[in-house]
Design a protein around this motif. Structure first.
Motif, PDB file in Angstrom:
ATOM      1  N   VAL A 148      16.973  -0.968  13.481  1.00 26.68           N
ATOM      2  CA  VAL A 148      17.767  -0.606  12.633  1.00 26.68           C
ATOM      3  C   VAL A 148      18.038   0.841  12.370  1.00 26.68           C
ATOM      4  O   VAL A 148      18.616   1.609  11.935  1.00 26.68           O
ATOM      5  CB  VAL A 148      17.691  -1.520  11.541  1.00 26.68           C
ATOM      6  CG1 VAL A 148      18.755  -1.679  10.593  1.00 26.68           C
ATOM      7  CG2 VAL A 148      18.407  -2.997  12.242  1.00 26.68           C
ATOM      8  N   ILE A 149      16.590   0.769  11.978  1.00 24.86           N
ATOM      9  CA  ILE A 149      15.899   2.932  10.980  1.00 24.86           C
ATOM     10  C   ILE A 149      16.409   3.760  12.082  1.00 24.86           C
ATOM     11  O   ILE A 149      17.416   4.500  11.570  1.00 24.86           O
ATOM     12  CB  ILE A 149      14.851   3.258  10.991  1.00 24.86           C
ATOM     13  CG1 ILE A 149      14.677   1.719  10.078  1.00 24.86           C
ATOM     14  CG2 ILE A 149      14.068   4.306  10.660  1.00 24.86           C
ATOM     15  CD1 ILE A 149      12.658   2.030   9.670  1.00 24.86           C
ATOM     16  N   ALA A 150      16.266   3.783  13.215  1.00 23.56           N
ATOM     17  CA  ALA A 150      16.571   4.562  14.396  1.00 23.56           C
ATOM     18  C   ALA A 150      18.350   4.849  15.050  1.00 23.56           C
ATOM     19  O   ALA A 150      19.033   5.754  14.536  1.00 23.56           O
ATOM     20  CB  ALA A 150      16.245   4.147  15.546  1.00 23.56           C
ATOM     21  N   ASP A 169       0.716  -1.132  -0.029  1.00 23.83           N
ATOM     22  CA  ASP A 169       0.297  -0.203   0.577  1.00 23.83           C
ATOM     23  C   ASP A 169       1.064   1.000  -0.482  1.00 23.83           C
ATOM     24  O   ASP A 169       0.085   2.642  -0.202  1.00 23.83           O
ATOM     25  CB  ASP A 169      -1.117  -0.087   1.048  1.00 23.83           C
ATOM     26  CG  ASP A 169      -1.822  -1.035   0.837  1.00 23.83           C
ATOM     27  OD1 ASP A 169      -2.460  -1.588  -0.047  1.00 23.83           O
ATOM     28  OD2 ASP A 169      -2.345  -1.436   2.363  1.00 23.83           O
ATOM     29  N   LEU A 170       2.320   1.030   0.526  1.00 21.34           N
ATOM     30  CA  LEU A 170       3.173   2.589   0.156  1.00 21.34           C
ATOM     31  C   LEU A 170       3.151   2.667  -1.207  1.00 21.34           C
ATOM     32  O   LEU A 170       3.833   4.038  -1.209  1.00 21.34           O
ATOM     33  CB  LEU A 170       4.366   2.302   1.096  1.00 21.34           C
ATOM     34  CG  LEU A 170       4.199   1.521   2.379  1.00 21.34           C
ATOM     35  CD1 LEU A 170       5.610   1.317   2.785  1.00 21.34           C
ATOM     36  CD2 LEU A 170       4.587   2.599   2.672  1.00 21.34           C
ATOM     37  N   TRP A 171       3.083   1.527  -1.968  1.00 18.37           N
ATOM     38  CA  TRP A 171       3.074   2.321  -3.665  1.00 18.37           C
ATOM     39  C   TRP A 171       1.974   3.014  -4.152  1.00 18.37           C
ATOM     40  O   TRP A 171       0.814   2.506  -3.486  1.00 18.37           O
ATOM     41  CB  TRP A 171       3.260   0.686  -4.570  1.00 18.37           C
ATOM     42  CG  TRP A 171       3.869   1.303  -5.579  1.00 18.37           C
ATOM     43  CD1 TRP A 171       2.928   1.216  -6.540  1.00 18.37           C
ATOM     44  CD2 TRP A 171       4.430   1.850  -6.519  1.00 18.37           C
ATOM     45  NE1 TRP A 171       3.395   1.481  -8.349  1.00 18.37           N
ATOM     46  CE2 TRP A 171       4.668   1.919  -7.911  1.00 18.37           C
ATOM     47  CE3 TRP A 171       6.004   1.954  -5.889  1.00 18.37           C
ATOM     48  CZ2 TRP A 171       5.540   2.313  -9.232  1.00 18.37           C
ATOM     49  CZ3 TRP A 171       7.047   2.193  -6.625  1.00 18.37           C
ATOM     50  CH2 TRP A 171       6.724   2.040  -8.275  1.00 18.37           C
ATOM     51  N   VAL A 204      11.994   9.579  10.459  1.00 13.47           N
ATOM     52  CA  VAL A 204      10.952   9.674  11.283  1.00 13.47           C
ATOM     53  C   VAL A 204       9.332   9.097  10.853  1.00 13.47           C
ATOM     54  O   VAL A 204       8.575   8.660  11.628  1.00 13.47           O
ATOM     55  CB  VAL A 204      10.690  10.885  11.192  1.00 13.47           C
ATOM     56  CG1 VAL A 204       9.308  11.226  12.649  1.00 13.47           C
ATOM     57  CG2 VAL A 204      11.636  11.454  12.279  1.00 13.47           C
ATOM     58  N   PRO A 205       9.290   9.111   9.187  1.00  5.92           N
ATOM     59  CA  PRO A 205       7.430   8.174   8.981  1.00  5.92           C
ATOM     60  C   PRO A 205       7.988   7.078   8.826  1.00  5.92           C
ATOM     61  O   PRO A 205       7.071   6.644   8.964  1.00  5.92           O
ATOM     62  CB  PRO A 205       7.844   9.326   7.274  1.00  5.92           C
ATOM     63  CG  PRO A 205       9.259  10.324   7.651  1.00  5.92           C
ATOM     64  CD  PRO A 205       9.725  10.126   8.471  1.00  5.92           C
ATOM     65  N   ALA A 206       8.998   6.725   8.556  1.00  5.46           N
ATOM     66  CA  ALA A 206       9.378   5.193   8.775  1.00  5.46           C
ATOM     67  C   ALA A 206       9.285   4.074   9.658  1.00  5.46           C
ATOM     68  O   ALA A 206       8.175   3.733  10.068  1.00  5.46           O
ATOM     69  CB  ALA A 206      10.485   4.584   8.340  1.00  5.46           C
ATOM     70  N   LEU A 207       9.546   5.109  11.247  1.00  2.00           N
ATOM     71  CA  LEU A 207       9.435   4.672  12.332  1.00  2.00           C
ATOM     72  C   LEU A 207       7.571   4.939  12.954  1.00  2.00           C
ATOM     73  O   LEU A 207       7.173   3.668  13.741  1.00  2.00           O
ATOM     74  CB  LEU A 207      10.129   5.080  13.510  1.00  2.00           C
ATOM     75  CG  LEU A 207      11.861   5.240  13.780  1.00  2.00           C
ATOM     76  CD1 LEU A 207      12.490   5.652  14.347  1.00  2.00           C
ATOM     77  CD2 LEU A 207      11.620   3.297  13.819  1.00  2.00           C
ATOM     78  N   VAL A 208       6.998   5.989  11.953  1.00  2.00           N
ATOM     79  CA  VAL A 208       5.508   6.163  12.658  1.00  2.00           C
ATOM     80  C   VAL A 208       4.362   4.987  12.358  1.00  2.00           C
ATOM     81  O   VAL A 208       4.180   4.518  12.476  1.00  2.00           O
ATOM     82  CB  VAL A 208       5.180   7.703  11.980  1.00  2.00           C
ATOM     83  CG1 VAL A 208       3.498   7.497  12.393  1.00  2.00           C
ATOM     84  CG2 VAL A 208       5.781   8.850  12.826  1.00  2.00           C
ATOM     85  N   LEU A 209       5.447   4.814  10.705  1.00  2.00           N
ATOM     86  CA  LEU A 209       4.554   4.300  10.007  1.00  2.00           C
ATOM     87  C   LEU A 209       4.748   2.712  10.420  1.00  2.00           C
ATOM     88  O   LEU A 209       4.049   1.136  10.718  1.00  2.00           O
ATOM     89  CB  LEU A 209       5.192   3.331   8.204  1.00  2.00           C
ATOM     90  CG  LEU A 209       4.647   4.973   7.640  1.00  2.00           C
ATOM     91  CD1 LEU A 209       5.394   4.913   6.347  1.00  2.00           C
ATOM     92  CD2 LEU A 209       3.434   5.563   7.192  1.00  2.00           C
ATOM     93  N   LEU A 210       6.007   2.064  11.320  1.00  2.00           N
ATOM     94  CA  LEU A 210       6.213   0.883  11.654  1.00  2.00           C
ATOM     95  C   LEU A 210       6.069   0.321  12.861  1.00  2.00           C
ATOM     96  O   LEU A 210       4.686  -0.408  12.605  1.00  2.00           O
ATOM     97  CB  LEU A 210       7.446   1.141  11.903  1.00  2.00           C
ATOM     98  CG  LEU A 210       8.615  -0.614  12.176  1.00  2.00           C
ATOM     99  CD1 LEU A 210       8.126  -1.624  11.550  1.00  2.00           C
ATOM    100  CD2 LEU A 210       9.780   0.223  12.465  1.00  2.00           C
ATOM    101  N   ALA A 211       5.623   1.851  13.764  1.00  2.00           N
ATOM    102  CA  ALA A 211       4.083   1.571  14.819  1.00  2.00           C
ATOM    103  C   ALA A 211       3.307   1.679  14.585  1.00  2.00           C
ATOM    104  O   ALA A 211       2.436   0.464  15.210  1.00  2.00           O
ATOM    105  CB  ALA A 211       4.795   2.832  15.439  1.00  2.00           C
ATOM    106  N   TYR A 255       6.748   5.441  -1.849  1.00  2.00           N
ATOM    107  CA  TYR A 255       8.185   4.785  -2.606  1.00  2.00           C
ATOM    108  C   TYR A 255       8.559   6.212  -3.079  1.00  2.00           C
ATOM    109  O   TYR A 255       9.451   6.535  -3.708  1.00  2.00           O
ATOM    110  CB  TYR A 255       7.643   3.821  -3.495  1.00  2.00           C
ATOM    111  CG  TYR A 255       7.912   2.040  -3.452  1.00  2.00           C
ATOM    112  CD1 TYR A 255       8.730   2.011  -3.337  1.00  2.00           C
ATOM    113  CD2 TYR A 255       6.740   2.537  -1.908  1.00  2.00           C
ATOM    114  CE1 TYR A 255       9.296   0.634  -2.755  1.00  2.00           C
ATOM    115  CE2 TYR A 255       6.809   1.106  -1.757  1.00  2.00           C
ATOM    116  CZ  TYR A 255       8.085   0.239  -2.181  1.00  2.00           C
ATOM    117  OH  TYR A 255       7.964  -1.405  -1.357  1.00  2.00           O
ATOM    118  N   ALA A 256       8.038   7.277  -4.077  1.00  2.00           N
ATOM    119  CA  ALA A 256       8.517   8.949  -4.495  1.00  2.00           C
ATOM    120  C   ALA A 256       8.587   9.148  -4.213  1.00  2.00           C
ATOM    121  O   ALA A 256       9.548   9.665  -4.348  1.00  2.00           O
ATOM    122  CB  ALA A 256       7.005   8.997  -5.367  1.00  2.00           C
ATOM    123  N   ALA A 257       8.379   9.966  -2.778  1.00  2.00           N
ATOM    124  CA  ALA A 257       8.511  10.817  -1.250  1.00  2.00           C
ATOM    125  C   ALA A 257      10.077  10.023  -0.878  1.00  2.00           C
ATOM    126  O   ALA A 257      11.109  10.703  -0.695  1.00  2.00           O
ATOM    127  CB  ALA A 257       7.924  10.486  -0.220  1.00  2.00           C
TER     128      ALA A 257
END
Length: 320
Positions: free
Chosen positions: A296-298, A213-215, A259-266, A219-221
């Motif tokens: 890993v991301i953090a 669903d991220l596509w 930050v967005p990656a961690l938010v999406l992960l949570a 991905y573009a961002a």
């Protein structure tokens, strides 16, 4: 009464074709006198005049080459004056332009629905064409400069001087570091596209590790941020060191990814739960991987920000 045109006449005429007109008469007379003297010397030693004339002309060689020597005309495309400048510019453009051209065409082909074979084929052909264009246009520019007699503008108004010596580069700001960063970004972008459309599980084609669903918007961002990261690497290389403003830009980019990656992960929206269920069904692998991925991301973001901040501080101290 007709005059016979000799080999010497033909040779002198051929040699003078590429000589500037204001020099032609003097050089023709000088060349003819030189040939006659050498022929007479051979005849005096017992050779027939025709054989002596032919032998002298053979020794003189191609008249165009001889004329170039008389007038100091260059018979090469790129001489030593511009070769290093051309080679440095060409290498830089090849390392920057080719990966981004390949990435751009791969993304365009993927978005248009092309299969993997077509994507790879088109990407490779495009990268080869771009390389040929880079070589052609850089050579053409330098050849024009070489032939026109123009000089590339150099610092301090002339050719090489000690003041033109580059300052020692800081660790992480060299050409190799820039290339490594660009290659890593291109490989990372390719891996994301491969994971999205093909997957890394041979038995489950199309099974993506990240949430489908991220596509395409997330991905573009991310690709835009990766392009900005590539531009930052080039800026650091040209600056020769990390500075505080560049370190701030690096921190902003790192946080913009983390930050967005961690938010999406949570929220459970970053990783694809079907991937874990398919690989190891009936376990807590998904939850474990979510925690590991978050660390890993953090960790990568924190290490990148701190490492660059230290380099910028050291660079500022060294400049004082």
């Amino acid at each position: 009464m007709t005059s016979t045109i000799t080999l010497t006449d033909r040779y002198v005429d051929a040699a003078m074709r590429t000589v500037p007109e204001d020099q032609r008469d003097d050089l023709a007379a000088e060349l003819r006198a030189s040939i006659d003297d050498q022929v007479d010397a051979r005849v005096a030693e017992g050779e027939q005049r025709e054989q002596a004339e032919r032998a002298v002309l053979v020794e003189l060689g191609d008249p165009d080459i001889l004329a170039a020597k008389y007038t100091d005309r260059q018979l090469y495309l790129i001489g030593p004056r511009y070769y290093l400048d051309w080679w440095r510019l060409t290498k830089l453009l090849l390392w920057i332009v080719i990966p981004f051209a390949g990435l751009g065409i791969a993304i365009a082909q993927t978005l248009s629905g092309a299969d993997i074979g077509e994507v790879i084929g088109t990407t490779v052909v495009t990268m080869l064409n771009v390389a040929m264009h880079v070589f052609f246009w850089t050579i053409l520019i330098v050849v024009i400069l070489e032939r026109s007699g123009a000089r590339m503008r150099k610092p301090y108004g002339g050719f090489w001087k000690p003041e033109m010596l580059p300052e020692p580069r800081q660790s992480g700001a060299g050409f190799g570091d820039m290339v490594a960063s660009l290659v890593f970004l291109v490989v990372a972008a390719g891996a994301l596209l491969w994971d999205r459309f093909i997957g890394f599980v041979p038995t489950e084609p199309g099974l993506s590790f990240f949430n489908p669903d991220l596509w395409p918007w997330v991905y573009a961002a991310l690709f835009v941020l990766m392009a900005l990261e590539a531009a930052l690497s080039v800026a650091v290389y040209f600056r020769g060191r990390w500075t505080v403003p560049l370190a701030v830009v690096n921190a902003v980019l790192a946080l913009a990814v983390a930050v967005p990656a961690l938010v999406l992960l949570a929220r459970g929206q970053l990783l694809n739960p079907e991937w874990f269920a398919t690989i190891i069904p009936g376990g807590e692998v998904g939850a474990i991987m979510t925690v590991v991925t978050g660390f890993v991301i953090a960790g990568i973001a924190a290490w990148d920000i701190i490492d660059v901040a230290i380099k910028a501080r050291r660079g500022g101290v060294a400049r004082r």
